[in-house]
Motif scaffolding. Structure first.
Motif, PDB file in Angstrom:
ATOM      1  N   UNK A  46      27.302  35.928  50.298  1.00  0.00           N
ATOM      2  CA  UNK A  46      26.151  35.794  49.409  1.00  0.00           C
ATOM      3  C   UNK A  46      25.479  37.142  49.189  1.00  0.00           C
ATOM      4  N   UNK A  47      25.305  37.904  50.261  1.00  0.00           N
ATOM      5  CA  UNK A  47      24.646  39.207  50.156  1.00  0.00           C
ATOM      6  C   UNK A  47      25.458  40.186  49.301  1.00  0.00           C
ATOM      7  N   UNK A  48      26.768  40.228  49.516  1.00  0.00           N
ATOM      8  CA  UNK A  48      27.601  41.107  48.704  1.00  0.00           C
ATOM      9  C   UNK A  48      27.621  40.614  47.261  1.00  0.00           C
ATOM     10  N   UNK A  49      27.679  39.301  47.095  1.00  0.00           N
ATOM     11  CA  UNK A  49      27.640  38.725  45.753  1.00  0.00           C
ATOM     12  C   UNK A  49      26.365  39.105  45.013  1.00  0.00           C
ATOM     13  N   UNK A  50      25.237  39.049  45.714  1.00  0.00           N
ATOM     14  CA  UNK A  50      23.963  39.443  45.103  1.00  0.00           C
ATOM     15  C   UNK A  50      24.001  40.905  44.649  1.00  0.00           C
ATOM     16  N   UNK A  51      24.585  41.757  45.455  1.00  0.00           N
ATOM     17  CA  UNK A  51      24.688  43.176  45.100  1.00  0.00           C
ATOM     18  C   UNK A  51      25.602  43.393  43.892  1.00  0.00           C
ATOM     19  N   UNK A  52      26.568  42.480  43.719  1.00  0.00           N
ATOM     20  CA  UNK A  52      27.512  42.569  42.594  1.00  0.00           C
ATOM     21  C   UNK A  52      27.060  41.727  41.395  1.00  0.00           C
ATOM     22  N   UNK A  53      25.959  40.980  41.592  1.00  0.00           N
ATOM     23  CA  UNK A  53      25.467  40.052  40.569  1.00  0.00           C
ATOM     24  C   UNK A  53      26.497  38.970  40.230  1.00  0.00           C
ATOM     25  N   UNK A  54      27.144  38.456  41.280  1.00  0.00           N
ATOM     26  CA  UNK A  54      28.103  37.361  41.112  1.00  0.00           C
ATOM     27  C   UNK A  54      27.870  36.326  42.214  1.00  0.00           C
ATOM     28  N   UNK A  55      28.466  35.158  42.063  1.00  0.00           N
ATOM     29  CA  UNK A  55      28.319  34.082  43.041  1.00  0.00           C
ATOM     30  C   UNK A  55      29.115  34.398  44.311  1.00  0.00           C
ATOM     31  N   UNK A  56      28.687  33.822  45.442  1.00  0.00           N
ATOM     32  CA  UNK A  56      29.429  34.038  46.692  1.00  0.00           C
ATOM     33  C   UNK A  56      30.911  33.646  46.557  1.00  0.00           C
ATOM     34  N   UNK A  57      31.196  32.563  45.815  1.00  0.00           N
ATOM     35  CA  UNK A  57      32.582  32.132  45.628  1.00  0.00           C
ATOM     36  C   UNK A  57      33.392  33.206  44.888  1.00  0.00           C
ATOM     37  N   UNK A  58      32.763  33.862  43.917  1.00  0.00           N
ATOM     38  CA  UNK A  58      33.444  34.943  43.191  1.00  0.00           C
ATOM     39  C   UNK A  58      33.704  36.134  44.106  1.00  0.00           C
ATOM     40  N   UNK A  59      32.800  36.365  45.051  1.00  0.00           N
ATOM     41  CA  UNK A  59      32.984  37.437  46.028  1.00  0.00           C
ATOM     42  C   UNK A  59      34.182  37.111  46.917  1.00  0.00           C
ATOM     43  N   UNK A  60      34.278  35.856  47.313  1.00  0.00           N
ATOM     44  CA  UNK A  60      35.417  35.407  48.127  1.00  0.00           C
ATOM     45  C   UNK A  60      36.724  35.603  47.345  1.00  0.00           C
ATOM     46  N   UNK A  61      36.701  35.314  46.054  1.00  0.00           N
ATOM     47  CA  UNK A  61      37.891  35.482  45.217  1.00  0.00           C
ATOM     48  C   UNK A  61      38.300  36.963  45.127  1.00  0.00           C
ATOM     49  N   UNK A  62      37.302  37.844  45.091  1.00  0.00           N
ATOM     50  CA  UNK A  62      37.592  39.284  45.079  1.00  0.00           C
ATOM     51  C   UNK A  62      38.335  39.666  46.357  1.00  0.00           C
ATOM     52  N   UNK A  63      37.848  39.163  47.491  1.00  0.00           N
ATOM     53  CA  UNK A  63      38.505  39.454  48.767  1.00  0.00           C
ATOM     54  C   UNK A  63      39.932  38.920  48.778  1.00  0.00           C
ATOM     55  N   UNK A  64      40.114  37.723  48.240  1.00  0.00           N
ATOM     56  CA  UNK A  64      41.453  37.125  48.204  1.00  0.00           C
ATOM     57  C   UNK A  64      42.380  37.909  47.276  1.00  0.00           C
ATOM     58  N   UNK A  65      41.850  38.349  46.126  1.00  0.00           N
ATOM     59  CA  UNK A  65      42.673  39.136  45.197  1.00  0.00           C
ATOM     60  C   UNK A  65      43.074  40.475  45.821  1.00  0.00           C
ATOM     61  N   UNK A  66      42.163  41.063  46.583  1.00  0.00           N
ATOM     62  CA  UNK A  66      42.534  42.318  47.243  1.00  0.00           C
ATOM     63  C   UNK A  66      43.633  42.062  48.272  1.00  0.00           C
ATOM     64  N   UNK A  67      43.475  41.015  49.068  1.00  0.00           N
ATOM     65  CA  UNK A  67      44.447  40.716  50.120  1.00  0.00           C
ATOM     66  C   UNK A  67      45.843  40.426  49.556  1.00  0.00           C
ATOM     67  N   UNK A  68      45.897  39.792  48.370  1.00  0.00           N
ATOM     68  CA  UNK A  68      47.227  39.484  47.827  1.00  0.00           C
ATOM     69  C   UNK A  68      47.699  40.511  46.794  1.00  0.00           C
TER      70      UNK A  68
END
Length: 154
Positions: A46-68
């Motif tokens: 949530x905190x990183x999402x707020x800094x990026x102006x995106x939802x926490x779920x979108x932040x999780x998707x960013x992490x998943x896209x980086x990992x794959x």
């Protein structure tokens, strides 16, 4: 190398690669760098999402896209900025230098060319000695390295 400008460019690029050599042994974390740094900083999705102006779920998707491996450099740059970091990327050569890489490829090509000629001569019962073949490969390798023809990477 015939072209001094090309040789200078090769030398300068090799010098830039020096900075990345020590990174060759770096192992990328299984969950990716974004997750690793976020977790180390005790920053929630949530905190990183707020800094990026995106939802926490979108932040999780960013992490998943980086990992794959499907994340874009722009997304990584945005995340780095949000975590008050800077994205740095580069290439790490599998060789000691670009010249060594060119030399290896030139020898592969030279061997292919010389052996093709040697096979034709063998069919005509005019086979060369092993020493002569090695000398021809060395000469052709030097010629290819010197000229760096367009077909070098075909």
């Amino acid at each position: 190398m015939k072209n001094n400008k090309q040789y200078l460019l090769l030398q300068q690029t090799d010098k830039k690669l020096e900075a990345f050599k020590d990174l060759k042994a770096t192992v990328v974390p299984a969950k990716g760098w974004v997750n690793t740094f976020r977790t180390a900083l005790k920053m929630s999705l949530r905190q990183l999402g707020n800094r990026l102006n995106i939802a926490p779920q979108s932040t999780k998707e960013i992490e998943e896209r980086e990992a794959n491996g499907t994340i874009t450099l722009n997304s990584l740059r945005d995340v780095a900025n949000a975590m008050d970091m800077q994205l740095v990327y580069g290439f790490v050569s599998k060789h000691e230098s670009l010249e060594q890489m060119i030399g290896k490829r030139a020898k592969e090509l030279a061997t292919e060319i010389v052996m093709r000629t040697n096979n034709t001569m063998t069919l005509e019962d005019q086979q060369n000695s092993k020493e002569r073949i090695e000398k021809a490969i060395a000469q052709k390798t030097n010629e290819i390295k010197s000229e760096m023809p367009k077909y070098l990477w075909d």
